[in-house]
Design a protein around this motif. Structure first.
Motif, PDB file in Angstrom:
ATOM      1  N   VAL A  96       0.838  -1.205   0.000  1.00  0.00           N
ATOM      2  CA  VAL A  96       0.000   0.000   0.000  1.00  0.00           C
ATOM      3  C   VAL A  96       0.876   1.259   0.000  1.00  0.00           C
ATOM      4  O   VAL A  96       0.542   2.248  -0.652  1.00  0.00           O
ATOM      5  CB  VAL A  96      -0.989  -0.017   1.184  1.00  0.00           C
ATOM      6  CG1 VAL A  96      -1.679   1.316   1.358  1.00  0.00           C
ATOM      7  CG2 VAL A  96      -2.006  -1.120   0.993  1.00  0.00           C
ATOM      8  N   LEU A 104       2.071   1.621  -3.530  1.00  0.00           N
ATOM      9  CA  LEU A 104       0.930   2.039  -4.339  1.00  0.00           C
ATOM     10  C   LEU A 104       0.625   3.522  -4.133  1.00  0.00           C
ATOM     11  O   LEU A 104       0.376   4.257  -5.088  1.00  0.00           O
ATOM     12  CB  LEU A 104      -0.293   1.193  -3.987  1.00  0.00           C
ATOM     13  CG  LEU A 104      -1.582   1.546  -4.720  1.00  0.00           C
ATOM     14  CD1 LEU A 104      -1.491   1.140  -6.181  1.00  0.00           C
ATOM     15  CD2 LEU A 104      -2.763   0.882  -4.046  1.00  0.00           C
ATOM     16  N   THR A 105       0.669   3.958  -2.890  1.00  0.00           N
ATOM     17  CA  THR A 105       0.403   5.360  -2.588  1.00  0.00           C
ATOM     18  C   THR A 105       1.435   6.265  -3.244  1.00  0.00           C
ATOM     19  O   THR A 105       1.095   7.302  -3.817  1.00  0.00           O
ATOM     20  CB  THR A 105       0.381   5.576  -1.066  1.00  0.00           C
ATOM     21  OG1 THR A 105      -0.616   4.717  -0.505  1.00  0.00           O
ATOM     22  CG2 THR A 105       0.070   7.009  -0.713  1.00  0.00           C
ATOM     23  N   ARG A 106       2.699   5.872  -3.176  1.00  0.00           N
ATOM     24  CA  ARG A 106       3.746   6.675  -3.828  1.00  0.00           C
ATOM     25  C   ARG A 106       3.540   6.731  -5.339  1.00  0.00           C
ATOM     26  O   ARG A 106       3.719   7.772  -5.964  1.00  0.00           O
ATOM     27  CB  ARG A 106       5.141   6.119  -3.512  1.00  0.00           C
ATOM     28  CG  ARG A 106       5.529   6.206  -2.052  1.00  0.00           C
ATOM     29  CD  ARG A 106       5.518   7.592  -1.525  1.00  0.00           C
ATOM     30  NE  ARG A 106       6.736   8.278  -1.899  1.00  0.00           N
ATOM     31  CZ  ARG A 106       6.975   9.546  -1.639  1.00  0.00           C
ATOM     32  NH1 ARG A 106       6.100  10.256  -0.988  1.00  0.00           N
ATOM     33  NH2 ARG A 106       8.097  10.103  -2.005  1.00  0.00           N
ATOM     34  N   PHE A 166       0.661   6.466  -6.926  1.00  0.00           N
ATOM     35  CA  PHE A 166      -0.479   7.323  -7.211  1.00  0.00           C
ATOM     36  C   PHE A 166      -0.140   8.792  -7.014  1.00  0.00           C
ATOM     37  O   PHE A 166      -0.661   9.645  -7.719  1.00  0.00           O
ATOM     38  CB  PHE A 166      -1.689   6.914  -6.368  1.00  0.00           C
ATOM     39  CG  PHE A 166      -2.560   5.905  -7.060  1.00  0.00           C
ATOM     40  CD1 PHE A 166      -3.580   6.311  -7.900  1.00  0.00           C
ATOM     41  CD2 PHE A 166      -2.343   4.562  -6.893  1.00  0.00           C
ATOM     42  CE1 PHE A 166      -4.374   5.389  -8.550  1.00  0.00           C
ATOM     43  CE2 PHE A 166      -3.130   3.631  -7.534  1.00  0.00           C
ATOM     44  CZ  PHE A 166      -4.145   4.050  -8.373  1.00  0.00           C
ATOM     45  N   TYR A 193       1.606   9.679 -10.122  1.00  0.00           N
ATOM     46  CA  TYR A 193       0.611   9.748 -11.197  1.00  0.00           C
ATOM     47  C   TYR A 193      -0.168  11.056 -11.123  1.00  0.00           C
ATOM     48  O   TYR A 193      -0.404  11.701 -12.149  1.00  0.00           O
ATOM     49  CB  TYR A 193      -0.327   8.549 -11.110  1.00  0.00           C
ATOM     50  CG  TYR A 193      -1.435   8.593 -12.125  1.00  0.00           C
ATOM     51  CD1 TYR A 193      -1.178   8.310 -13.465  1.00  0.00           C
ATOM     52  CD2 TYR A 193      -2.734   8.920 -11.755  1.00  0.00           C
ATOM     53  CE1 TYR A 193      -2.183   8.354 -14.404  1.00  0.00           C
ATOM     54  CE2 TYR A 193      -3.739   8.969 -12.684  1.00  0.00           C
ATOM     55  CZ  TYR A 193      -3.467   8.682 -14.004  1.00  0.00           C
ATOM     56  OH  TYR A 193      -4.462   8.735 -14.932  1.00  0.00           O
ATOM     57  N   VAL A 195      -9.698   8.248  -9.688  1.00  0.00           N
ATOM     58  CA  VAL A 195      -8.360   7.884  -9.220  1.00  0.00           C
ATOM     59  C   VAL A 195      -8.424   7.394  -7.774  1.00  0.00           C
ATOM     60  O   VAL A 195      -7.786   6.396  -7.419  1.00  0.00           O
ATOM     61  CB  VAL A 195      -7.383   9.075  -9.376  1.00  0.00           C
ATOM     62  CG1 VAL A 195      -6.079   8.822  -8.663  1.00  0.00           C
ATOM     63  CG2 VAL A 195      -7.140   9.357 -10.847  1.00  0.00           C
ATOM     64  N   LEU A 196      -9.191   8.068  -6.942  1.00  0.00           N
ATOM     65  CA  LEU A 196      -9.347   7.639  -5.550  1.00  0.00           C
ATOM     66  C   LEU A 196      -9.971   6.251  -5.478  1.00  0.00           C
ATOM     67  O   LEU A 196      -9.528   5.403  -4.692  1.00  0.00           O
ATOM     68  CB  LEU A 196     -10.197   8.644  -4.773  1.00  0.00           C
ATOM     69  CG  LEU A 196     -10.503   8.255  -3.324  1.00  0.00           C
ATOM     70  CD1 LEU A 196      -9.230   8.229  -2.490  1.00  0.00           C
ATOM     71  CD2 LEU A 196     -11.520   9.217  -2.729  1.00  0.00           C
ATOM     72  N   TRP A 228      -7.399   3.722  -6.356  1.00  0.00           N
ATOM     73  CA  TRP A 228      -6.457   3.546  -5.250  1.00  0.00           C
ATOM     74  C   TRP A 228      -7.069   2.675  -4.158  1.00  0.00           C
ATOM     75  O   TRP A 228      -6.410   1.776  -3.640  1.00  0.00           O
ATOM     76  CB  TRP A 228      -6.047   4.903  -4.670  1.00  0.00           C
ATOM     77  CG  TRP A 228      -5.113   4.757  -3.526  1.00  0.00           C
ATOM     78  CD1 TRP A 228      -3.757   4.606  -3.587  1.00  0.00           C
ATOM     79  CD2 TRP A 228      -5.453   4.712  -2.131  1.00  0.00           C
ATOM     80  NE1 TRP A 228      -3.241   4.475  -2.324  1.00  0.00           N
ATOM     81  CE2 TRP A 228      -4.258   4.529  -1.409  1.00  0.00           C
ATOM     82  CE3 TRP A 228      -6.650   4.801  -1.438  1.00  0.00           C
ATOM     83  CZ2 TRP A 228      -4.233   4.451  -0.032  1.00  0.00           C
ATOM     84  CZ3 TRP A 228      -6.619   4.717  -0.063  1.00  0.00           C
ATOM     85  CH2 TRP A 228      -5.426   4.545   0.623  1.00  0.00           C
ATOM     86  N   LEU A 229      -8.329   2.947  -3.807  1.00  0.00           N
ATOM     87  CA  LEU A 229      -8.997   2.140  -2.781  1.00  0.00           C
ATOM     88  C   LEU A 229      -9.097   0.679  -3.220  1.00  0.00           C
ATOM     89  O   LEU A 229      -8.836  -0.232  -2.431  1.00  0.00           O
ATOM     90  CB  LEU A 229     -10.389   2.695  -2.482  1.00  0.00           C
ATOM     91  CG  LEU A 229     -10.446   3.977  -1.665  1.00  0.00           C
ATOM     92  CD1 LEU A 229     -11.875   4.520  -1.628  1.00  0.00           C
ATOM     93  CD2 LEU A 229      -9.935   3.754  -0.268  1.00  0.00           C
ATOM     94  N   PHE A 249      -7.209  -1.006  -5.431  1.00  0.00           N
ATOM     95  CA  PHE A 249      -5.893  -1.653  -5.441  1.00  0.00           C
ATOM     96  C   PHE A 249      -5.357  -1.861  -4.031  1.00  0.00           C
ATOM     97  O   PHE A 249      -4.710  -2.874  -3.747  1.00  0.00           O
ATOM     98  CB  PHE A 249      -4.893  -0.847  -6.275  1.00  0.00           C
ATOM     99  CG  PHE A 249      -5.200  -0.850  -7.744  1.00  0.00           C
ATOM    100  CD1 PHE A 249      -5.723  -1.965  -8.374  1.00  0.00           C
ATOM    101  CD2 PHE A 249      -4.970   0.281  -8.500  1.00  0.00           C
ATOM    102  CE1 PHE A 249      -6.000  -1.964  -9.729  1.00  0.00           C
ATOM    103  CE2 PHE A 249      -5.243   0.297  -9.857  1.00  0.00           C
ATOM    104  CZ  PHE A 249      -5.766  -0.824 -10.475  1.00  0.00           C
ATOM    105  N   SER A 250      -5.613  -0.922  -3.125  1.00  0.00           N
ATOM    106  CA  SER A 250      -5.115  -1.091  -1.755  1.00  0.00           C
ATOM    107  C   SER A 250      -5.832  -2.239  -1.053  1.00  0.00           C
ATOM    108  O   SER A 250      -5.222  -2.970  -0.272  1.00  0.00           O
ATOM    109  CB  SER A 250      -5.226   0.210  -0.962  1.00  0.00           C
ATOM    110  OG  SER A 250      -6.572   0.595  -0.829  1.00  0.00           O
TER     111      SER A 250
END
Length: 181
Positions: free
Chosen positions: A95, A98-100, A102, A105, A124-125, A128-129, A131-132
């Motif tokens: 995560v 992934l956050t980095r 995004f 991006y 996009v949010l 992210w949710l 994929f996390s």
């Protein structure tokens, strides 16, 4: 039985989502509040810099603690802490990466789809949710696989939440029966 378990699962999901939302709000609006406070309070600048320095380590520790809690309480199999930390570490590192990604991006993406505006940010949010959650589930799968590899197939039983809530539910039902009599 099944309805109660679904209700318990729903409450657990709501608690986890609430924790994540609170975490996002504190990090999003907390920084703005500290910047506003800098005009009035001297120590707000120091606190803003200190929080900026510990932002990523604190996020890492909080996410790790959240996953450890979820992986410890939710499964229908009794797991020890030494059996759940590999999955929690995988989920946390995943995560964080992934956050980095995004964040990178979002720095470059506004040029490509700025016409979508807030709707694009919501998409996009949501990605992210999604994929996390998938990464967090990979951590749970790692824990289950390692446990099965070491100890064989697990015997399912009520989770700790089930045991606690069933005991409290029985106490409440007994209390209500006594009041009716």
């Amino acid at each position: 039985g099944v309805v109660i378990k679904r209700g318990i699962s729903s409450v657990g999901v709501c608690v986890v989502v609430g924790w994540v939302i609170a975490f996002v709000i504190v990090y999003s609006f907390g920084e703005g509040m500290l910047r506003w406070l800098e005009k009035y309070v001297e120590w707000a600048l120091w606190l803003d810099q200190a929080l900026g320095d510990i932002k990523w380590p604190a996020t890492f520790v909080c996410w790790f603690a959240l996953l450890m809690l979820v992986y410890r309480i939710v499964p229908d199999v009794r797991l020890r802490l030494r059996e759940i930390w590999p999955g929690a570490l995988l989920g946390t590192v995943g995560v964080a990466l992934l956050t980095r990604l995004f964040i990178l991006y979002m720095q470059f993406a506004p040029r490509s789809f700025s016409c979508y505006g807030a709707l694009g940010a919501i998409f996009v949010l949501m990605f992210w949710l999604n994929f996390s959650v998938v990464i967090s589930l990979l951590g749970a799968v790692l824990n289950a696989s390692l446990r099965e590899y070491k100890h064989g197939p697990a015997k399912t039983q009520n989770s700790r939440i089930d045991d606690f809530l069933f005991a409290k539910g029985e106490q409440l039902l007994n209390h209500l029966k006594q009041r009716r009599e």
